[in-house]
Motif scaffolding. Sequence first.
Motif, PDB file in Angstrom:
ATOM      1  N   GLN A   1      39.582  49.599  47.943  1.00  0.00           N
ATOM      2  CA  GLN A   1      40.135  50.682  48.754  1.00  0.00           C
ATOM      3  C   GLN A   1      39.351  50.843  50.045  1.00  0.00           C
ATOM      4  O   GLN A   1      38.181  50.428  50.149  1.00  0.00           O
ATOM      5  CB  GLN A   1      40.128  51.998  47.977  1.00  0.00           C
ATOM      6  CG  GLN A   1      38.754  52.435  47.518  1.00  0.00           C
ATOM      7  CD  GLN A   1      38.793  53.745  46.756  1.00  0.00           C
ATOM      8  OE1 GLN A   1      39.593  54.631  47.079  1.00  0.00           O
ATOM      9  NE2 GLN A   1      37.953  53.893  45.747  1.00  0.00           N
TER      10      GLN A   1
ATOM     11  N   ASN B   1      44.173  41.930  46.884  1.00  0.00           N
ATOM     12  CA  ASN B   1      45.146  42.962  46.517  1.00  0.00           C
ATOM     13  C   ASN B   1      44.760  43.723  45.260  1.00  0.00           C
ATOM     14  O   ASN B   1      45.557  44.506  44.740  1.00  0.00           O
ATOM     15  CB  ASN B   1      46.529  42.326  46.339  1.00  0.00           C
ATOM     16  CG  ASN B   1      47.060  41.742  47.634  1.00  0.00           C
ATOM     17  OD1 ASN B   1      46.980  42.379  48.688  1.00  0.00           O
ATOM     18  ND2 ASN B   1      47.599  40.535  47.567  1.00  0.00           N
ATOM     19  N   ASP B   2      43.562  43.494  44.763  1.00  0.00           N
ATOM     20  CA  ASP B   2      43.093  44.184  43.568  1.00  0.00           C
ATOM     21  C   ASP B   2      43.153  45.701  43.804  1.00  0.00           C
ATOM     22  O   ASP B   2      42.674  46.207  44.821  1.00  0.00           O
ATOM     23  CB  ASP B   2      41.653  43.766  43.275  1.00  0.00           C
ATOM     24  CG  ASP B   2      41.190  44.203  41.898  1.00  0.00           C
ATOM     25  OD1 ASP B   2      41.298  45.403  41.589  1.00  0.00           O
ATOM     26  OD2 ASP B   2      40.707  43.353  41.131  1.00  0.00           O
ATOM     27  N   PRO B   3      43.749  46.463  42.887  1.00  0.00           N
ATOM     28  CA  PRO B   3      43.848  47.921  43.079  1.00  0.00           C
ATOM     29  C   PRO B   3      42.496  48.625  43.089  1.00  0.00           C
ATOM     30  O   PRO B   3      42.417  49.786  43.517  1.00  0.00           O
ATOM     31  CB  PRO B   3      44.700  48.375  41.883  1.00  0.00           C
ATOM     32  CG  PRO B   3      44.594  47.267  40.884  1.00  0.00           C
ATOM     33  CD  PRO B   3      44.449  46.010  41.667  1.00  0.00           C
ATOM     34  N   ALA B   4      41.442  47.959  42.650  1.00  0.00           N
ATOM     35  CA  ALA B   4      40.108  48.560  42.684  1.00  0.00           C
ATOM     36  C   ALA B   4      39.479  48.468  44.070  1.00  0.00           C
ATOM     37  O   ALA B   4      38.376  48.972  44.281  1.00  0.00           O
ATOM     38  CB  ALA B   4      39.196  47.897  41.660  1.00  0.00           C
TER      39      ALA B   4
ATOM     40  N   ARG C   1      43.053  42.711  54.760  1.00  0.00           N
ATOM     41  CA  ARG C   1      43.392  43.865  53.916  1.00  0.00           C
ATOM     42  C   ARG C   1      42.868  45.152  54.552  1.00  0.00           C
ATOM     43  O   ARG C   1      43.568  46.175  54.593  1.00  0.00           O
ATOM     44  CB  ARG C   1      42.798  43.674  52.521  1.00  0.00           C
ATOM     45  CG  ARG C   1      42.761  44.925  51.644  1.00  0.00           C
ATOM     46  CD  ARG C   1      44.148  45.358  51.171  1.00  0.00           C
ATOM     47  NE  ARG C   1      44.059  46.642  50.471  1.00  0.00           N
ATOM     48  CZ  ARG C   1      43.763  46.787  49.162  1.00  0.00           C
ATOM     49  NH1 ARG C   1      43.524  45.712  48.421  1.00  0.00           N
ATOM     50  NH2 ARG C   1      43.723  47.981  48.619  1.00  0.00           N
TER      51      ARG C   1
ATOM     52  N   ASP D   1      45.223  48.305  55.853  1.00  0.00           N
ATOM     53  CA  ASP D   1      45.039  49.673  55.362  1.00  0.00           C
ATOM     54  C   ASP D   1      44.637  50.613  56.502  1.00  0.00           C
ATOM     55  O   ASP D   1      45.085  51.765  56.560  1.00  0.00           O
ATOM     56  CB  ASP D   1      43.967  49.702  54.269  1.00  0.00           C
ATOM     57  CG  ASP D   1      44.427  49.055  52.974  1.00  0.00           C
ATOM     58  OD1 ASP D   1      45.575  48.572  52.918  1.00  0.00           O
ATOM     59  OD2 ASP D   1      43.632  49.011  52.020  1.00  0.00           O
TER      60      ASP D   1
ATOM     61  N   TYR E   1      34.881  47.657  46.841  1.00  0.00           N
ATOM     62  CA  TYR E   1      35.378  47.269  45.517  1.00  0.00           C
ATOM     63  C   TYR E   1      34.581  48.040  44.475  1.00  0.00           C
ATOM     64  O   TYR E   1      33.355  47.986  44.440  1.00  0.00           O
ATOM     65  CB  TYR E   1      35.198  45.773  45.320  1.00  0.00           C
ATOM     66  CG  TYR E   1      35.632  45.266  43.962  1.00  0.00           C
ATOM     67  CD1 TYR E   1      36.914  45.528  43.484  1.00  0.00           C
ATOM     68  CD2 TYR E   1      34.760  44.521  43.171  1.00  0.00           C
ATOM     69  CE1 TYR E   1      37.322  45.047  42.239  1.00  0.00           C
ATOM     70  CE2 TYR E   1      35.159  44.035  41.933  1.00  0.00           C
ATOM     71  CZ  TYR E   1      36.436  44.303  41.471  1.00  0.00           C
ATOM     72  OH  TYR E   1      36.845  43.834  40.254  1.00  0.00           O
TER      73      TYR E   1
END
Length: 396
Positions: free
Chosen positions: A22, A17-20, A130, A134, A76
Amino acid sequence: MGSIGEPNGHIELPDKNDPAIQLVVADQDEIIAQQEGNSIEWRGALSKEAYLRREVHLASTALTEDGGLTCWALVYQPSPDRKRQVLCGCETIRKKALVSRDGKVEETTAHGIGSVFCPPEFRGKGYAGRMMSDLGKRLQSWQAEESRRVLFTVLFSDIGKKFYARNGWQPFPSSHVSLVPTTDSIQGLPPVSLLNSEDLVELCNIDEKLIRNRMTRSAQSTRSEVALVPDISAIRWHHCREEFVANELFGRHPDIKGAVTGDVGSRVWCYWTRVYTNPREESPNTLHILRLVVEDESISDFAPATAEGVARQKGSQTVSAMASLLVTAQDEAITWDMKKVQIWNPTSTTLAAVQLLDDKAAVQHRESESIASLRWHGEGSWEEVDWICNEKYGWC
Protein backbone atom coordinates in the motif's frame (compact mmCIF):
# COMPACT_ATOMS: atom_id res chain seq x y z
CA MET A 1 12.68 -14.80 -6.06
CA GLY A 2 14.64 -12.32 -3.96
CA SER A 3 14.14 -11.66 -0.29
CA ILE A 4 13.62 -8.76 2.07
CA GLY A 5 15.73 -8.94 5.20
CA GLU A 6 13.91 -8.62 8.54
CA PRO A 7 14.97 -9.09 12.16
CA ASN A 8 13.08 -12.38 12.41
CA GLY A 9 14.18 -13.82 9.10
CA HIS A 10 13.30 -12.95 5.51
CA ILE A 11 10.36 -12.90 3.17
CA GLU A 12 10.15 -13.24 -0.57
CA LEU A 13 9.70 -10.15 -2.67
CA PRO A 14 5.97 -9.77 -3.25
CA ASP A 15 4.20 -9.35 -6.55
CA LYS A 16 3.54 -5.66 -7.30
CA ASN A 17 -0.22 -6.30 -7.07
CA ASP A 18 -0.05 -8.02 -3.69
CA PRO A 19 -2.86 -6.57 -1.49
CA ALA A 20 -0.37 -6.27 1.38
CA ILE A 21 1.35 -3.49 -0.58
CA GLN A 22 0.00 0.00 0.00
CA LEU A 23 0.94 3.64 -0.46
CA VAL A 24 1.35 5.47 2.86
CA VAL A 25 2.69 8.74 4.21
CA ALA A 26 6.19 7.81 5.34
CA ASP A 27 7.21 8.04 8.99
CA GLN A 28 10.40 9.79 10.06
CA ASP A 29 12.55 6.64 10.08
CA GLU A 30 11.36 5.75 6.58
CA ILE A 31 12.09 9.28 5.34
CA ILE A 32 15.65 9.16 6.64
CA ALA A 33 16.22 5.70 5.16
CA GLN A 34 15.01 6.88 1.76
CA GLN A 35 17.23 9.96 1.85
CA GLU A 36 20.26 7.92 2.82
CA GLY A 37 19.56 5.58 -0.07
CA ASN A 38 19.04 8.25 -2.73
CA SER A 39 21.90 10.47 -1.52
CA ILE A 40 24.37 8.60 -3.72
CA GLU A 41 22.54 9.76 -6.84
CA TRP A 42 21.25 13.18 -5.79
CA ARG A 43 23.64 14.84 -3.35
CA GLY A 44 25.54 16.57 -6.16
CA ALA A 45 28.53 18.47 -4.79
CA LEU A 46 27.54 17.83 -1.16
CA SER A 47 28.77 15.17 1.21
CA LYS A 48 26.20 12.62 2.33
CA GLU A 49 26.00 14.21 5.76
CA ALA A 50 25.49 17.69 4.29
CA TYR A 51 22.87 16.37 1.85
CA LEU A 52 20.83 14.94 4.72
CA ARG A 53 21.02 18.27 6.55
CA ARG A 54 19.97 20.10 3.39
CA GLU A 55 16.84 17.99 3.09
CA VAL A 56 15.85 18.86 6.65
CA HIS A 57 16.58 22.52 5.92
CA LEU A 58 14.48 22.54 2.74
CA ALA A 59 11.55 20.99 4.57
CA SER A 60 11.31 24.13 6.72
CA THR A 61 10.76 26.68 3.93
CA ALA A 62 7.50 28.58 3.47
CA LEU A 63 6.69 26.34 0.50
CA THR A 64 7.19 23.06 2.34
CA GLU A 65 6.34 23.69 5.99
CA ASP A 66 2.92 23.06 7.55
CA GLY A 67 2.20 20.09 5.31
CA GLY A 68 3.49 21.62 2.09
CA LEU A 69 5.87 18.66 1.74
CA THR A 70 4.58 15.09 1.89
CA CYS A 71 6.90 12.09 1.89
CA TRP A 72 5.31 8.93 0.46
CA ALA A 73 6.34 5.28 0.67
CA LEU A 74 5.12 2.16 -1.06
CA VAL A 75 5.30 -0.39 1.73
CA TYR A 76 4.81 -4.12 2.15
CA GLN A 77 3.35 -5.39 5.42
CA PRO A 78 1.96 -8.90 5.11
CA SER A 79 0.86 -9.03 8.76
CA PRO A 80 0.33 -6.50 11.58
CA ASP A 81 3.15 -8.02 13.67
CA ARG A 82 5.75 -7.33 10.99
CA LYS A 83 7.51 -4.04 10.47
CA ARG A 84 6.50 -2.60 7.14
CA GLN A 85 9.16 -2.71 4.42
CA VAL A 86 9.62 0.30 2.12
CA LEU A 87 9.83 -0.81 -1.50
CA CYS A 88 10.16 2.69 -3.01
CA GLY A 89 9.23 6.26 -2.23
CA CYS A 90 8.82 9.84 -3.41
CA GLU A 91 7.90 13.33 -2.25
CA THR A 92 5.21 15.80 -3.27
CA ILE A 93 5.19 19.56 -2.78
CA ARG A 94 1.92 21.47 -2.68
CA LYS A 95 1.94 24.34 -5.16
CA LYS A 96 -0.34 27.25 -5.93
CA ALA A 97 -1.64 27.04 -9.49
CA LEU A 98 -4.00 28.65 -11.99
CA VAL A 99 -6.24 27.05 -14.59
CA SER A 100 -7.92 28.96 -17.41
CA ARG A 101 -10.95 27.27 -18.98
CA ASP A 102 -14.61 27.82 -19.82
CA GLY A 103 -14.23 31.59 -19.79
CA LYS A 104 -12.70 31.97 -16.34
CA VAL A 105 -9.45 31.65 -14.41
CA GLU A 106 -9.59 29.34 -11.39
CA GLU A 107 -7.09 29.11 -8.55
CA THR A 108 -6.28 25.54 -7.64
CA THR A 109 -3.89 23.37 -5.71
CA ALA A 110 -1.35 21.40 -7.71
CA HIS A 111 1.33 19.00 -6.57
CA GLY A 112 4.88 18.66 -7.84
CA ILE A 113 6.36 15.17 -7.53
CA GLY A 114 10.04 14.66 -6.88
CA SER A 115 12.63 12.36 -5.30
CA VAL A 116 11.14 9.24 -6.89
CA PHE A 117 13.52 6.51 -5.74
CA CYS A 118 13.54 2.73 -5.68
CA PRO A 119 16.48 0.98 -3.96
CA PRO A 120 18.54 -1.07 -6.43
CA GLU A 121 17.64 -4.35 -4.76
CA PHE A 122 13.94 -3.74 -5.40
CA ARG A 123 14.13 -2.55 -9.00
CA GLY A 124 12.68 -4.42 -11.94
CA LYS A 125 9.66 -5.66 -9.98
CA GLY A 126 7.18 -2.97 -11.03
CA TYR A 127 7.05 -1.31 -7.62
CA ALA A 128 7.75 2.21 -8.90
CA GLY A 129 4.97 1.85 -11.45
CA ARG A 130 2.58 0.62 -8.76
CA MET A 131 3.52 3.58 -6.56
CA MET A 132 2.94 6.12 -9.33
CA SER A 133 -0.39 4.54 -10.24
CA ASP A 134 -1.59 4.71 -6.63
CA LEU A 135 -0.13 8.19 -6.16
CA GLY A 136 -1.89 9.58 -9.23
CA LYS A 137 -5.24 8.56 -7.79
CA ARG A 138 -4.40 9.78 -4.29
CA LEU A 139 -3.26 13.23 -5.42
CA GLN A 140 -6.53 14.04 -7.15
CA SER A 141 -7.95 15.08 -3.77
CA TRP A 142 -4.84 15.37 -1.59
CA GLN A 143 -4.85 18.57 0.51
CA ALA A 144 -7.47 20.06 -1.78
CA GLU A 145 -9.98 22.56 -0.51
CA GLU A 146 -13.46 22.33 -1.99
CA SER A 147 -12.95 25.61 -3.84
CA ARG A 148 -9.43 24.72 -4.97
CA ARG A 149 -9.57 21.27 -6.49
CA VAL A 150 -6.45 19.48 -7.65
CA LEU A 151 -6.77 19.79 -11.41
CA PHE A 152 -3.25 18.72 -12.35
CA THR A 153 0.03 17.39 -10.99
CA VAL A 154 3.52 17.69 -12.46
CA LEU A 155 6.94 16.09 -12.32
CA PHE A 156 10.28 16.46 -14.09
CA SER A 157 11.56 13.11 -15.33
CA ASP A 158 15.26 12.25 -15.47
CA ILE A 159 14.57 8.84 -17.01
CA GLY A 160 13.09 9.93 -20.32
CA LYS A 161 9.47 10.19 -21.39
CA LYS A 162 8.08 6.65 -21.45
CA PHE A 163 7.88 5.46 -17.85
CA TYR A 164 5.88 8.35 -16.44
CA ALA A 165 3.71 8.61 -19.55
CA ARG A 166 2.64 4.98 -18.99
CA ASN A 167 1.54 6.01 -15.53
CA GLY A 168 -0.42 9.12 -16.56
CA TRP A 169 2.13 11.99 -16.63
CA GLN A 170 2.42 13.08 -20.24
CA PRO A 171 5.58 14.77 -21.52
CA PHE A 172 5.17 18.46 -22.35
CA PRO A 173 7.63 20.75 -24.20
CA SER A 174 11.00 20.56 -22.45
CA SER A 175 13.51 22.80 -24.18
CA HIS A 176 16.19 25.27 -23.21
CA VAL A 177 18.73 27.66 -24.63
CA SER A 178 22.16 28.17 -23.06
CA LEU A 179 24.85 30.82 -22.91
CA VAL A 180 28.48 30.30 -21.98
CA PRO A 181 29.60 32.94 -19.46
CA THR A 182 31.94 35.49 -21.00
CA THR A 183 33.51 38.82 -20.15
CA ASP A 184 32.99 40.12 -23.69
CA SER A 185 30.94 43.31 -23.63
CA ILE A 186 28.16 44.53 -25.90
CA GLN A 187 27.64 48.26 -26.24
CA GLY A 188 24.32 50.06 -26.04
CA LEU A 189 22.43 47.75 -23.68
CA PRO A 190 20.24 49.42 -21.04
CA PRO A 191 21.43 49.61 -17.42
CA VAL A 192 20.14 47.11 -14.87
CA SER A 193 19.52 47.10 -11.14
CA LEU A 194 20.48 44.05 -9.13
CA LEU A 195 17.84 42.27 -7.07
CA ASN A 196 18.31 41.03 -3.52
CA SER A 197 15.96 38.73 -1.67
CA GLU A 198 13.93 41.57 -0.18
CA ASP A 199 13.25 42.99 -3.66
CA LEU A 200 11.45 39.89 -4.90
CA VAL A 201 8.16 39.95 -2.99
CA GLU A 202 6.69 42.92 -4.87
CA LEU A 203 7.87 41.63 -8.25
CA CYS A 204 6.45 38.16 -7.61
CA ASN A 205 3.08 39.70 -6.74
CA ILE A 206 3.09 41.77 -9.94
CA ASP A 207 4.06 38.71 -11.96
CA GLU A 208 1.14 36.71 -10.58
CA LYS A 209 -1.29 39.49 -11.54
CA LEU A 210 0.19 39.62 -15.04
CA ILE A 211 -0.24 35.88 -15.49
CA ARG A 212 -3.85 36.05 -14.27
CA ASN A 213 -4.59 38.91 -16.69
CA ARG A 214 -3.08 37.08 -19.64
CA MET A 215 -4.86 33.84 -18.79
CA THR A 216 -8.16 35.73 -18.45
CA ARG A 217 -7.78 37.04 -21.99
CA SER A 218 -7.29 33.50 -23.31
CA ALA A 219 -10.00 31.90 -21.16
CA GLN A 220 -12.49 31.97 -24.05
CA SER A 221 -10.33 29.47 -25.91
CA THR A 222 -11.55 25.90 -26.32
CA ARG A 223 -8.25 24.79 -24.80
CA SER A 224 -7.35 24.90 -21.11
CA GLU A 225 -4.25 26.69 -19.85
CA VAL A 226 -2.45 25.80 -16.64
CA ALA A 227 0.36 27.55 -14.79
CA LEU A 228 2.24 27.03 -11.56
CA VAL A 229 2.29 30.39 -9.78
CA PRO A 230 5.83 31.83 -9.43
CA ASP A 231 5.07 33.29 -6.01
CA ILE A 232 7.70 34.22 -3.45
CA SER A 233 7.51 30.87 -1.65
CA ALA A 234 8.30 28.99 -4.88
CA ILE A 235 11.23 31.28 -5.71
CA ARG A 236 12.67 31.25 -2.20
CA TRP A 237 12.63 27.44 -2.08
CA HIS A 238 15.20 27.49 -4.89
CA HIS A 239 17.21 30.21 -3.19
CA CYS A 240 17.17 28.33 0.10
CA ARG A 241 18.61 25.36 -1.76
CA GLU A 242 21.40 27.33 -3.45
CA GLU A 243 22.31 29.19 -0.27
CA PHE A 244 22.70 25.98 1.69
CA VAL A 245 24.99 24.46 -0.93
CA ALA A 246 27.07 27.63 -1.32
CA ASN A 247 27.53 27.90 2.45
CA GLU A 248 28.71 24.30 2.56
CA LEU A 249 31.15 24.72 -0.34
CA PHE A 250 32.42 28.26 0.20
CA GLY A 251 31.34 29.37 3.66
CA ARG A 252 29.23 32.15 2.13
CA HIS A 253 26.20 32.46 -0.14
CA PRO A 254 25.19 34.77 -3.01
CA ASP A 255 23.09 37.82 -2.23
CA ILE A 256 22.26 38.74 -5.83
CA LYS A 257 19.10 36.87 -6.86
CA GLY A 258 18.31 38.49 -10.21
CA ALA A 259 18.13 41.78 -12.09
CA VAL A 260 15.59 44.29 -13.44
CA THR A 261 15.69 46.97 -16.10
CA GLY A 262 13.27 49.60 -17.46
CA ASP A 263 10.63 51.92 -16.06
CA VAL A 264 7.55 50.84 -14.11
CA GLY A 265 4.99 49.50 -16.55
CA SER A 266 7.55 48.39 -19.11
CA ARG A 267 10.09 46.61 -16.96
CA VAL A 268 11.79 43.32 -17.69
CA TRP A 269 13.20 41.25 -14.85
CA CYS A 270 14.42 37.81 -13.99
CA TYR A 271 15.37 35.68 -11.00
CA TRP A 272 18.03 32.98 -11.09
CA THR A 273 19.54 30.20 -9.04
CA ARG A 274 22.95 28.53 -9.06
CA VAL A 275 23.09 24.72 -9.23
CA TYR A 276 26.32 22.94 -8.32
CA THR A 277 26.64 19.45 -9.74
CA ASN A 278 28.69 16.47 -8.65
CA PRO A 279 32.31 17.24 -9.66
CA ARG A 280 32.76 13.57 -10.55
CA GLU A 281 30.12 13.83 -13.27
CA GLU A 282 30.08 15.57 -16.66
CA SER A 283 27.11 17.89 -16.00
CA PRO A 284 28.41 21.44 -15.51
CA ASN A 285 27.56 23.90 -12.76
CA THR A 286 24.69 25.94 -14.20
CA LEU A 287 23.06 29.27 -13.41
CA HIS A 288 19.38 28.70 -14.20
CA ILE A 289 17.02 31.55 -14.98
CA LEU A 290 14.10 30.68 -12.72
CA ARG A 291 11.65 33.13 -14.25
CA LEU A 292 11.87 35.83 -16.93
CA VAL A 293 9.11 38.47 -16.88
CA VAL A 294 8.00 41.14 -19.36
CA GLU A 295 5.76 43.66 -17.64
CA ASP A 296 4.28 45.24 -20.78
CA GLU A 297 1.29 43.03 -21.55
CA SER A 298 1.15 44.17 -25.16
CA ILE A 299 4.55 42.58 -25.84
CA SER A 300 4.77 39.37 -23.83
CA ASP A 301 3.45 36.04 -25.02
CA PHE A 302 3.77 32.40 -24.00
CA ALA A 303 4.37 30.86 -27.44
CA PRO A 304 7.51 28.77 -28.00
CA ALA A 305 10.32 30.38 -29.97
CA THR A 306 10.19 30.23 -33.77
CA ALA A 307 12.53 31.55 -36.44
CA GLU A 308 9.80 33.88 -37.68
CA GLY A 309 9.12 35.18 -34.18
CA VAL A 310 12.80 35.83 -33.54
CA ALA A 311 13.06 37.77 -36.80
CA ARG A 312 10.12 39.97 -35.77
CA GLN A 313 11.57 40.72 -32.33
CA LYS A 314 15.13 41.54 -33.38
CA GLY A 315 16.09 45.12 -32.63
CA SER A 316 13.25 45.71 -30.16
CA GLN A 317 13.73 47.42 -26.82
CA THR A 318 12.48 44.32 -25.03
CA VAL A 319 15.16 42.18 -26.66
CA SER A 320 17.84 44.68 -25.61
CA ALA A 321 16.46 44.71 -22.06
CA MET A 322 16.49 40.92 -21.86
CA ALA A 323 20.00 40.79 -23.26
CA SER A 324 21.17 43.21 -20.59
CA LEU A 325 19.73 40.97 -17.89
CA LEU A 326 21.43 37.94 -19.40
CA VAL A 327 24.79 39.73 -19.48
CA THR A 328 24.36 40.34 -15.75
CA ALA A 329 23.54 36.66 -15.30
CA GLN A 330 26.73 35.76 -17.17
CA ASP A 331 28.72 37.98 -14.81
CA GLU A 332 27.16 36.22 -11.82
CA ALA A 333 27.89 32.84 -13.38
CA ILE A 334 31.60 33.70 -13.65
CA THR A 335 31.69 34.97 -10.06
CA TRP A 336 30.22 31.71 -8.72
CA ASP A 337 32.01 29.24 -11.01
CA MET A 338 29.01 28.46 -13.21
CA LYS A 339 29.82 27.07 -16.65
CA LYS A 340 26.46 27.82 -18.29
CA VAL A 341 23.48 30.14 -18.10
CA GLN A 342 20.31 28.29 -19.07
CA ILE A 343 16.73 29.39 -19.80
CA TRP A 344 13.89 26.89 -20.10
CA ASN A 345 11.25 26.93 -22.85
CA PRO A 346 12.26 30.28 -24.36
CA THR A 347 9.85 32.51 -26.26
CA SER A 348 10.86 34.18 -29.53
CA THR A 349 11.74 37.35 -27.61
CA THR A 350 13.97 35.39 -25.22
CA LEU A 351 15.73 33.56 -28.02
CA ALA A 352 16.30 36.82 -29.91
CA ALA A 353 17.94 38.24 -26.77
CA VAL A 354 20.15 35.19 -26.38
CA GLN A 355 21.19 35.33 -30.02
CA LEU A 356 22.07 39.00 -29.64
CA LEU A 357 24.78 37.76 -27.28
CA ASP A 358 25.61 34.55 -29.15
CA ASP A 359 24.37 34.29 -32.72
CA LYS A 360 25.03 30.53 -32.75
CA ALA A 361 22.77 29.82 -29.76
CA ALA A 362 19.91 27.44 -30.55
CA VAL A 363 17.03 25.83 -28.71
CA GLN A 364 17.79 22.34 -27.42
CA HIS A 365 14.97 19.85 -26.86
CA ARG A 366 15.59 17.54 -23.92
CA GLU A 367 14.81 13.86 -24.38
CA SER A 368 16.03 12.29 -21.14
CA GLU A 369 16.56 14.84 -18.33
CA SER A 370 14.14 17.26 -16.66
CA ILE A 371 11.27 16.25 -18.93
CA ALA A 372 8.31 18.41 -17.88
CA SER A 373 5.42 15.99 -17.41
CA LEU A 374 1.81 16.73 -16.45
CA ARG A 375 -1.14 14.63 -15.38
CA TRP A 376 -4.49 16.29 -16.01
CA HIS A 377 -7.31 15.63 -13.53
CA GLY A 378 -9.84 18.01 -15.05
CA GLU A 379 -12.49 17.48 -17.70
CA GLY A 380 -11.36 16.60 -21.19
CA SER A 381 -8.04 15.25 -22.42
CA TRP A 382 -4.53 16.35 -21.46
CA GLU A 383 -4.04 16.97 -25.19
CA GLU A 384 -6.36 19.99 -24.86
CA VAL A 385 -4.16 21.54 -22.14
CA ASP A 386 -1.38 24.11 -22.59
CA TRP A 387 1.17 24.42 -19.79
CA ILE A 388 2.32 28.04 -19.81
CA CYS A 389 5.20 29.73 -17.94
CA ASN A 390 6.86 26.33 -17.82
CA GLU A 391 10.16 27.67 -16.52
CA LYS A 392 12.74 26.45 -14.03
CA TYR A 393 10.92 27.88 -10.99
CA GLY A 394 8.37 25.07 -11.27
CA TRP A 395 10.98 22.30 -10.99
CA CYS A 396 11.12 20.22 -7.83
